[in-house]
Design an enzyme around this catalytic site. Structure first.
Site, PDB file in Angstrom:
ATOM      1  N   GLU A  24       0.811  -1.223   0.000  1.00 38.68           N
ATOM      2  CA  GLU A  24       0.000   0.000   0.000  1.00 38.68           C
ATOM      3  C   GLU A  24       0.847   1.277   0.000  1.00 38.68           C
ATOM      4  O   GLU A  24       0.315   2.366  -0.212  1.00 38.68           O
ATOM      5  CB  GLU A  24      -0.919   0.047   1.233  1.00 38.68           C
ATOM      6  CG  GLU A  24      -1.991  -1.025   1.230  1.00 38.68           C
ATOM      7  CD  GLU A  24      -1.432  -2.388   1.585  1.00 38.68           C
ATOM      8  OE1 GLU A  24      -1.673  -3.333   0.823  1.00 38.68           O
ATOM      9  OE2 GLU A  24      -0.734  -2.506   2.591  1.00 38.68           O
ATOM     10  N   HIS A  55     -33.260 -14.573  16.626  1.00 37.68           N
ATOM     11  CA  HIS A  55     -31.977 -15.076  17.120  1.00 37.68           C
ATOM     12  C   HIS A  55     -32.046 -16.550  17.479  1.00 37.68           C
ATOM     13  O   HIS A  55     -31.036 -17.241  17.485  1.00 37.68           O
ATOM     14  CB  HIS A  55     -31.536 -14.256  18.348  1.00 37.68           C
ATOM     15  CG  HIS A  55     -30.142 -14.528  18.800  1.00 37.68           C
ATOM     16  ND1 HIS A  55     -29.652 -14.114  20.021  1.00 37.68           N
ATOM     17  CD2 HIS A  55     -29.110 -15.188  18.208  1.00 37.68           C
ATOM     18  CE1 HIS A  55     -28.388 -14.495  20.151  1.00 37.68           C
ATOM     19  NE2 HIS A  55     -28.045 -15.148  19.082  1.00 37.68           N
TER      20      HIS A  55
END
Length: 559
Positions: free
Chosen positions: A55, A304
């Site tokens: 990078e 959930h």
């Protein structure tokens, strides 16, 4: 990397009549120039990153009007960018290190996807010339690694295509439903020639189908006892004030959808009815008595645990307005309109006023949490009640304390939209770095990061970034020495009462010392009588570690 093309000397024009003076030539842009120019034009001048070798070429000649925000781990980087993007409403730019960095970041990339947060995630790749030899640090099938938790993923075929890929990534990230996108960029691309990205403008929102909105409006007008269920997309769209007006017009009770990451309705409003759990039977029980249920900006419903039976009470009709057609596609029954939530609610407000209805009874007020008896630890409820009493009610809370969330919902009401941020994903390691991004987006405002002891250890490096940036964040760590949410949840999966749940005890953590090691002052409170003064001091800008305000930490020992 300044965004202004460098002046290269291409020599004198070799044509009849050329002047002795140096010929004027068109300046040559690089990929770096074109990307920075485009980012500047769309208002992205902060880059959240953790650097790696592939990078480095991106950041040579770093422009003076840009800000580089360093995170000490890639998940921290993405969390900071997520918090910043949620508050600004604009995409954030994230730079990660090839495969290993993207792998480290995946937990919070998943969270950004669930949060519908617009992020442009870039990652370095080895130079194109050595990719055929499977070089060190290369990302094999780089575009596949973050899937399916990015909306779009690409490694451009040519260096000169990188700026256009970034521009396309921005448009896709910002298009509702928003979310992260991914661009893999070989290290040697940044210095290659490229053209400036042409001026472009892409609509980011779509208007819901008017015919479907008319059907929803007619259903609401005809019903007797409406209920609204609001979710994160209301706040994302800036529609909270419109939803309040619509609820008041219909005199509808307003519930918060399960696992909602933002405040989309003022929790002290007379029509506020509370929070729905992620359990089918409990949702039906709490909504019983309503004959029309309008879900705005949320799934219908998030569960959930396994459940059975109907999804809504008998005799109730379900309708939905959501920014994500993919969510609307699996809504189990009723009618759904997909598109921008604010535009949809405003169209419903444009209808003629419905028939008069009685105002529903207000929600019962919870009794005050009591201080602990002598020799006992304070409860989470008492700690959060005290925090509510001493904090600025208009301040922002960034939360990740799963086991204390029911107490927070009762004793730490959020009075306005835009003042609460958490995660839709359930993944840990989000709130501490997100608080850094929120504070960067709201300079001068003190942010409260309310985090559990277990949650904090996933991304505690965020404290270092807060110190380096001198951000006014108060980290409140609720320390109960355990993964309490797992212990509390164990009976659902067949654990006997008081049965040991392996791997859930957290002893020996000293958060004040951990914070001090990163330059952040802190205090530990186990005496309930000292809590209010300690929090009050920590929430004062003058109490922080710099003249301009900085982070501080309070570790609260709870039962």
């Amino acid at each position: 990397m300044t965004g202004s093309a460098p002046q290269h000397n291409h020599g004198q024009a070799d044509k009849p009549g050329a002047q002795d003076a140096q010929a004027q030539v068109t300046p040559q842009w690089t990929v770096r120039d074109a990307v920075i120019d485009f980012a500047r034009r769309v208002g992205i001048t902060t880059i959240f990153a953790n650097p790696g070798s592939t990078e480095l070429p991106m950041f040579r000649d770093f422009p003076a009007d840009f800000r580089y925000v360093l995170g000490l781990q890639e998940a921290v980087v993405v969390g900071m960018a997520d918090g910043h993007a949620q508050i600004t409403g604009n995409a954030a730019l994230v730079n990660l290190h090839s495969a290993a960095g993207v792998g480290n970041a995946m937990g919070n990339i998943f969270t950004a996807f669930r949060n519908r947060t617009p992020l442009i995630v870039t990652a370095g790749q080895q130079a194109r010339s050595i990719l055929p030899f499977d070089p060190f640090l290369a990302a094999t099938q780089a575009t596949e690694l973050p899937k399916p938790y990015v909306k779009w993923s690409i490694e451009p075929a040519r260096a000169e295509d990188v700026p256009l890929a970034i521009a396309r990534a921005y448009a896709i990230a910002m298009q509702e439903p928003r979310g992260p996108v991914f661009v893999s960029i070989p290290a040697d691309d940044w210095d290659q020639p490229a053209a400036r990205v042409a001026e472009r403008e892409v609509a980011h929102v779509m208007r819901p189908d008017p015919a479907m909105l008319a059907r929803i409006g007619a259903l609401l007008d005809a019903c007797e006892r409406p209920a609204f269920v609001v979710g994160s997309a209301v706040d994302r769209a800036g529609a909270a004030a419109d939803v309040v007006q619509l609820a008041e017009r219909h005199r509808a009770r307003v519930y918060v959808a399960p696992m909602t990451a933002r405040c989309s309705f003022p929790e002290q409003h007379r029509l506020f009815a509370g929070f729905l759990p992620a359990m089918r039977e409990r949702i039906v029980e709490l909504l019983d008595g309503h004959d029309a249920i309008f879900v705005i900006g949320a799934p219908a419903f998030t569960y959930h645990v396994e459940g059975s039976g109907p999804h809504v009470p008998a005799g109730a009709q379900l309708c939905q307005l959501i920014d994500d057609p993919g969510v609307a596609a699996w809504t189990p029954q009723g009618i759904a309109a997909a598109g921008n939530v604010r535009l949809g609610v405003q169209e419903l407000l444009a209808r003629a006023a419905p028939k008069a209805r009685e105002l529903p009874a207000p929600r019962a007020v919870a009794p005050r949490a009591l201080p602990p008896a002598a020799g006992e630890r304070m409860s989470a409820a008492f700690a959060l009640q005290t925090l509510a009493e001493v904090r600025d009610p208009d301040g922002i809370v960034v939360e990740e304390a799963p086991s204390s969330r029911p107490a927070m919902q009762t004793y730490l009401p959020i009075p306005r939209a835009g003042a609460f941020v958490t995660m839709d994903s359930g993944g840990l390691g989000y709130a501490m770095p997100a608080a850094v991004g929120v504070a960067l987006a709201r300079p001068g405002e003190r942010v409260i990061a309310l985090v559990g002891d277990g949650s904090s250890m996933y991304s505690i490096q965020a404290i270092w970034s807060a110190v380096q940036l001198r951000l006014p964040i108060t980290f409140v760590i609720l320390n109960n020495a355990r993964y309490a949410a797992l212990q509390d949840f164990a009976p659902v999966f067949g654990f006997a009462p008081h049965e040991t749940v392996q791997g859930t005890d957290l002893t020996g953590l000293d958060f004040v010392t951990l914070a001090a090691g990163m330059g952040c002052p802190g205090a530990r409170v186990s005496d309930a009588a000292q809590l209010a003064d300690t929090l009050r001091h920590a929430l004062s800008v003058d109490s922080a570690n710099s003249a301009h305000g900085g982070p501080t930490l309070v570790e609260v020992i709870i039962a």
